[in-house]
Enzyme design. Structure first.
Site, mmCIF file in Angstrom:
data_model
loop_
_atom_site.group_PDB
_atom_site.id
_atom_site.type_symbol
_atom_site.label_atom_id
_atom_site.label_comp_id
_atom_site.label_asym_id
_atom_site.label_seq_id
_atom_site.Cartn_x
_atom_site.Cartn_y
_atom_site.Cartn_z
ATOM 1 N N SER A 137 0.757 -1.549 -0.411
ATOM 2 C CA SER A 137 0.058 -0.128 0.461
ATOM 3 C C SER A 137 1.192 1.303 -0.131
ATOM 4 C CB SER A 137 -1.173 0.068 1.259
ATOM 5 O OG SER A 137 -1.502 1.111 1.705
ATOM 6 N N TYR A 150 -1.148 -0.606 10.597
ATOM 7 C CA TYR A 150 -1.790 -0.975 8.854
ATOM 8 C C TYR A 150 -0.344 -0.515 8.702
ATOM 9 C CZ TYR A 150 -3.565 -1.006 4.957
ATOM 10 O OH TYR A 150 -4.156 -1.349 3.588
#
Length: 268
Positions: A137, A150
């Site tokens: 990501s 995350y």
């Protein structure tokens, strides 16, 4: 033209929704026999019905479950050519607000899944001189607010990509990572609903518009757009690429943040 994946077998983790489902559909369209692996049977079955993929219900972070799933593939096809390590999620909250359980959940969902699936698949991929695509990501390149778990594990996935590429490139196994920005998926929709509640925004479209206001393309990606990059990285068209980190974020990470105050908000 001959389909790029004709005669090849691919495995997509987190294959029941979002980017994983789109990647499965794209690989199927290009001739691959695709297995979709995930913990929830209903979404996997829906993807299988829609695309012709084969559902493999299993936890990608569980070594025994992964070995059993891979044994089924070997029994049926005696080969595996592509692994897309896409499973992920969790990890929202600043460090002080992240419990031990939340931390472990983020690590398991994102990093452990990719580590276990690639480790267990490596013998088959070495034999086929196959390809691994790890879905990280832009959170693996920069930190968003209050997403410590995350952000940390997405950074770690880039390290895993580079380690795999360094150690197994000589065996013919290529490993590359993709770093998407905002993508319209069920998981992103949930984040947009949080934004809608915080800012009194009436619709998902308006929430996405606000979230991508400073992205040069001015929009979120569709999952199929990310799937097309995944298919490229897994294909022979990317035969010289190993250890690459490919960003697919509409230009979000090229923006010079300190100059945003000078930007003209109107489209040109």
């Amino acid at each position: 033209m001959k389909p790029r994946f004709e005669g090849r077998v691919a495995l997509v983790t987190g294959g029941g929704t979002g980017i994983g489902a789109a990647a499965a559909a794209r690989l199927r369209d290009e001739g691959a026999l695709v297995y979709v692996l995930g913990r929830r049977e209903a979404p996997l079955d829906a993807v299988a019905k829609a695309t012709g993929a084969i559902a493999l219900p299993a936890d990608a972070a569980d070594p025994a479950a992964v070995r059993n799933a891979l044994a089924r593939i070997v029994e049926r096809h005696d080969r595996l050519d592509v692994v897309v390590a896409n499973a992920g999620g969790f990890g929202i909250g600043a460090v002080a607000d992240t419990s031990d359980d939340d931390w472990r959940r983020a690590c398991r969902a994102n990093l452990d899944t990719a580590f276990v699936i690639t480790r267990e698949a490596l013998p088959m991929l070495i034999e086929s001189r196959g390809a691994i695509v790890i879905v990280s990501s832009i959170a693996g390149l920069a930190a968003g607010p209050e997403a410590a778990g995350y952000v940390t594990v997405k950074h770690a996935l880039i390290g895993l990509t580079r380690s795999l590429a360094r150690d197994y490139g000589r065996c013919g196994v290529r490993t590359n990572a993709i770093c998407p920005g905002w993508v319209r998926t069920e998981m992103a929709d949930d984040e947009m609903r949080t934004l809608m509640a915080a800012r009194s925004i009436p619709t998902l479209d308006e929430a996405y518009a606000l979230a991508t206001r400073d992205v040069p393309l001015g929009r979120a990606a569709d999952a199929s757009e990310i799937a097309s990059v995944i298919a490229f990285l897994a294909s022979d068209d990317a035969s010289a690429m190993n250890g690459a980190v490919v960003v697919a974020d509409g230009g979000a990470t090229i923006v010079d943040v300190p100059t945003l105050a000078f930007a003209d908000p109107s489209p040109r």
